[in-house]
Design an enzyme around this catalytic site. Structure first.
Site, short mmCIF file in Angstrom:
data_model
loop_
_atom_site.label_atom_id
_atom_site.label_comp_id
_atom_site.label_asym_id
_atom_site.label_seq_id
_atom_site.Cartn_x
_atom_site.Cartn_y
_atom_site.Cartn_z
N SER A 1 -9.45 1.56 3.05
CA SER A 1 -8.65 2.38 2.16
C SER A 1 -7.61 1.57 1.39
CB SER A 1 -7.95 3.47 2.97
OG SER A 1 -7.06 2.92 3.93
N LYS B 1 0.84 -1.19 0.00
CA LYS B 1 0.00 0.00 0.00
C LYS B 1 0.88 1.25 0.00
CE LYS B 1 -3.88 1.92 2.72
NZ LYS B 1 -4.73 1.66 3.91
N SER C 1 -9.69 -0.79 7.27
CA SER C 1 -9.14 -0.76 5.91
C SER C 1 -8.46 -2.05 5.49
CB SER C 1 -8.14 0.40 5.79
OG SER C 1 -8.79 1.64 5.97
#
Length: 585
Positions: free
Chosen positions: A151, A77, A175
Site C-alpha cells: 500500500s 506515507k 506494503s
C-alpha cells in the site's frame, strides 16, 4: 544519502538542492504519487531550522554527528502523522489535521531531516497494489502499464523517481516490500515493535511496522538507526536488538518450487538470483513453505481483518460510500468472524509459531521472491481481490511470526522490469539482514549501524566447534559464528581422558616450551545468555583469556593444569577436528 552529506561536508549550501527536490515533487502532481505537499509556511520554517543548525559551528562533520540526517529531505506515507499537516489515509472523509507528529517522524526531524510531502497509498493501508485511492494510481517507474505496488505506493515511487533519498512507509502484510520489489528499491521492514508506531493510523495494530524505502541498504539502515527505539507511548513497542553479523557461511532457506504468475518474466530472474546466492558462497536449503502459507492465510482469511474494521468501524457505519469499494469489501469480511473464531485463530497461530521455531536451526535466513509476479493495471482491475492476494504469497506471514525482512533489488527481467528478492530473518535480526543485503548489493560497510545486542566474543576449541556435539549449546542461545582462526603460537592441546563427548584441554605455555597455533572458532554469544552457557561448562574446563594469532585477546576455553597430567598431547594435529579425523582414519 551520501551526496547530501558530501554537499554539507564540502561546505556547500543545501538550500538549492532542497528547492530542486521540492520542484521534482511538484512535477509529479497528477501522477498519483502525493496527497499533500509541505505548505510554503511549513517549508520555510523547516529551512529556518536548518539554517540555525548549520550556524551552530563551522565543523560540518561534527554537525553530522549531532544531526545525522542534516538537510536530507524525505517523504511520509499519508497514514503517518505530521504535526500541523493533514492525514487522510487516502480517504477524504477521514481527513484531519494531526496535532502531533508520529514518533518516527519526530526523530527524523530531530536528526535534521526535512519532510517534503505526504505520499499516496492504498486506502487505509489495505492492499498491496497501489490502486485503491481516490488520489490516483501511481505506476511502476519502469512500465507505466504496471502497478507500483502498495500500500506504500507513493513513498516507493517518490524514492524511485529520485525525488528524495528515502521515504517512510508502513508494512503489515508486505506494503514496505512489494513496492520496493516493483520499483528497484531497498525496502526495510523492521522487527515488529522495533520502531514505534505511535502516530501511525493502524491497519492491524498488533502487526504494523514503519518501513523505510531507499536506493541502498546503507541508507535504509541509517534511517532505521535514527527512528528505532523503545517508546513508552506505544503499547506495542518492543525494542530488543539482536545480533550484529551473519554467520561466516550463510545457510539460506529457499522455497522448493516457487510459483510465478503473469508475463513479467520472474521465473528466470529467480533462477539468476539463486545462482548469485551460490556464487556469493551461500549454502541453499530448500524449505517446505506450507506452514508459512498456513500462517499467511490467517491474515486475510482469518479474524485479523477485524483489526482493520476496528479502525474504520464508525466511518463504515455512518458513511460506507466513503470507502473504496474493494477496501470496503475486504474490511466487511470482519463481520463473518466471532470472538470465538479469534481465539481459535490465535491458538492456531501459536501452534504454527512453535512448529516454525525449529526452522532457524536449519537455516540462518530465508530468501524469497519479493512477489510472484508484477501485474498490469488491467489485470488488477479485472480481479482486484485475487490479484492483490497473490502478491502477498511471500510477505503475509512475516509480521504474524514477529520476523524481520529486507527487500533488495536482484537485477531485471528479460522484459526490463525490476526484480527483487527478500531476505527474512528471526525477530531482532534486522542488522544481520542489513549486512546480508549490503553484501548482496556490493555495498561497503554500513555507514551508521542500528543497535545490536551486546555480545561476548568466545573462542571454542573442541566439542563446541561447528557441527560437533555441543555446538547446539551455542546456537540455541543465539550465538553467531564470527570467524575461524588460530590462537597465538603459545598453546598446547590435550585430549582429556574419559570425557563424553570427547573434549580437549587447552593450556598456554611459557615462551620456549614448544607451544603451537591451535585452530579455534570465535563465536559472538549474547550477553544475556553467557550465564546459562557458563553453567553448562564442567570441570576441569573453564573460561579465561586466549591470545589469538593477530594479537587480539578474547574469552575462551582453558583447562586446569592438574587434568592434563594423564592426557594425551595432541598439539601436533593443530586442532581438535584434525585430531578427531585421525582417530576416525
Amino acid at each position: 544519502m551520501a551526496a547530501w552529506q558530501a554537499l554539507l561536508l564540502q561546505g556547500g549550501d543545501p538550500l538549492p538542492a532542497l528547492q530542486a527536490a521540492r520542484d521534482r515533487a511538484a512535477a509529479l502532481d497528477g501522477q498519483g504519487v502525493f496527497i499533500h505537499h509541505c505548505s510554503a509556511d511549513d517549508w520555510a520554517a523547516q529551512l529556518a531550522t536548518l539554517v540555525l543548525r548549520l550556524a551552530e559551528g563551522p565543523d560540518r562533520a561534527a554537525l553530522l554527528k549531532r544531526y545525522p540526517l542534516l538537510g536530507v529531505p524525505f517523504v511520509v506515507k499519508d497514514n503517518i502523522d505530521i504535526a500541523g499537516a493533514p492525514t487522510t489515509a487516502a480517504c477524504p472523509a477521514y481527513a484531519h489535521v494531526a496535532a502531533a507528529s508520529a514518533t518516527a517522524v519526530r526523530k527524523l526531524l530531530d536528526a535534521g531531516a526535512l519532510w517534503l510531502a505526504k505520499a499516496n497509498l492504498d486506502q487505509f493501508a489495505t492492499g498491496l497494489v497501489g490502486t485503491r485511492s481516490p488520489y490516483g494510481r501511481p505506476a511502476c517507474v519502469a512500465d507505466a502499464t504496471r502497478i507500483s505496488g502498495g500500500s506504500s505506493a507513493g513513498s516507493a515511487v517518490a524514492v524511485a523517481r529520485g525525488v528524495v533519498p528515502f521515504a517512510l512507509g508502513t508494512d503489515t502484510a508486505g506494503s514496505g516490500r512489494v513496492p520496493a520489489g516493483f520499483n528497484g528499491l531497498v525496502g526495510l521492514k523492521p522487527t515488529p515493535g522495533r520502531v514505534s508506531t505511535a502516530g501511525v493510523l493502524p491497519a492491524c495494530r498488533t502487526l504494523d511496522c514503519v518501513s523505510v524505502f531507499a536506493h541502498g541498504v546503507g541508507d535504509a539502515a541509517a534511517v532505521l538507526s535514527v527512528i528505532e527505539g523503545a517508546d513508552p507511548v506505544d503499547a506495542y513497542s518492543r525494542f530488543e536488538p539482536g545480533p550484529a553479523a551473519p554467520p561466516a557461511q550463510l545457510r539460506v532457506g529457499v522455497p522448493a518450487a516457487p510459483p510465478f504468475s503473469g508475463d513479467a518474466g520472474y521465473a528466470p530472474a529467480w533462477q539468476a538470483a539463486l545462482e548469485q546466492a551460490r556464487l556469493d558462497g551461500h549454502h541453499l536449503v530448500e524449505i517446505d513453505f506450507a506452514p508459512l502459507q498456513a500462517v499467511a492465510a490467517l491474515l486475510y482469511d482469518g479474524p485479523w481483518v477485524a483489526e482493520r474494521h476496528a479502525v474504520v468501524r464508525t466511518l463504515l457505519a455512518d458513511d460506507p460510500g466513503a470507502l473504496d469499494a474493494t477496501v470496503r469489501q475486504v474490511i466487511e469480511k470482519a463481520h463473518a468472524f466471532s470472538a470465538t473464531d479469534t481465539f481459535v485463530a490465535q491458538y492456531r497461530l501459536r501452534a504454527l509459531q512453535a512448529e516454525l521455531a525449529g526452522l532457524w536451526r536449519q537455516v540462518d535466513v530465508l530468501m524469497v521472491p519479493t512477489a510472484p509476479g508484477h501485474p498490469t493495471f488491467d489485470e488488477v482491475d479485472a480481479d482486484p481481490v485475487g490479484a492483490n492476494a497473490r502478491l502477498g504469497l511471500y510477505t503475509n506471514f512475516v509480521n504474524l511470526l514477529g520476523w524481520s525482512a529486507l527487500a533488495v533489488p536482484a537485477g531485471e527481467t528479460a522484459a526490463g522490469l525490476p526484480f527483487g528478492v527478500t531476505f527474512i530473518g528471526p525477530g531482532g535480526h534486522d542488522v544481520v539482514l542489513a549486512e546480508v543485503g549490503r553484501a548482496w548489493l556490493g555495498e561497503g560497510p554500513l555507514p551508521r549501524r542500528p543497535a545490536v545486542a551486546a555480545t561476548l566474543p568466545l573462542a571454542v576449541v573442541g566439542a563446541h566447534l561447528s557441527g560437533l556435539p555441543l555446538n547446539g549449546q551455542l546456537t540455541e542461545r543465539g550465538a553467531v559464528l564470527l570467524e575461524r582462526t588460530h590462537t597465538a603460537p603459545e598453546y598446547r592441546l590435550y585430549a582429556l581422558p574419559g570425557t563424553v563427548p570427547p573434549k580437549p584441554g587447552l593450556q598456554r605455555c611459557a615462551p620456549g616450551e614448544g607451544g603451537a597455533a591451535i585452530a579455534v572458532e570465535v563465536w559472538a554469544v549474547p550477553m544475556q545468555a553467557v550465564g546459562s552457557f557458563l553453567a553448562l561448562i564442567p570441570p576441569p574446563l573453564g573460561l579465561g583469556s586466549i591470545a589469538l594469532a593477530d594479537g587480539r585477546h578474547v574469552h575462551g576455553f582453558l583447562c586446569e593444569a592438574h587434568a592434563l597430567r594423564q592426557a594425551e598431547d595432541v598439539t601436533a594435529f593443530g586442532g581438535w577436528r584434525a585430531y578427531l579425523a585421525s582417530r576416525s582414519a
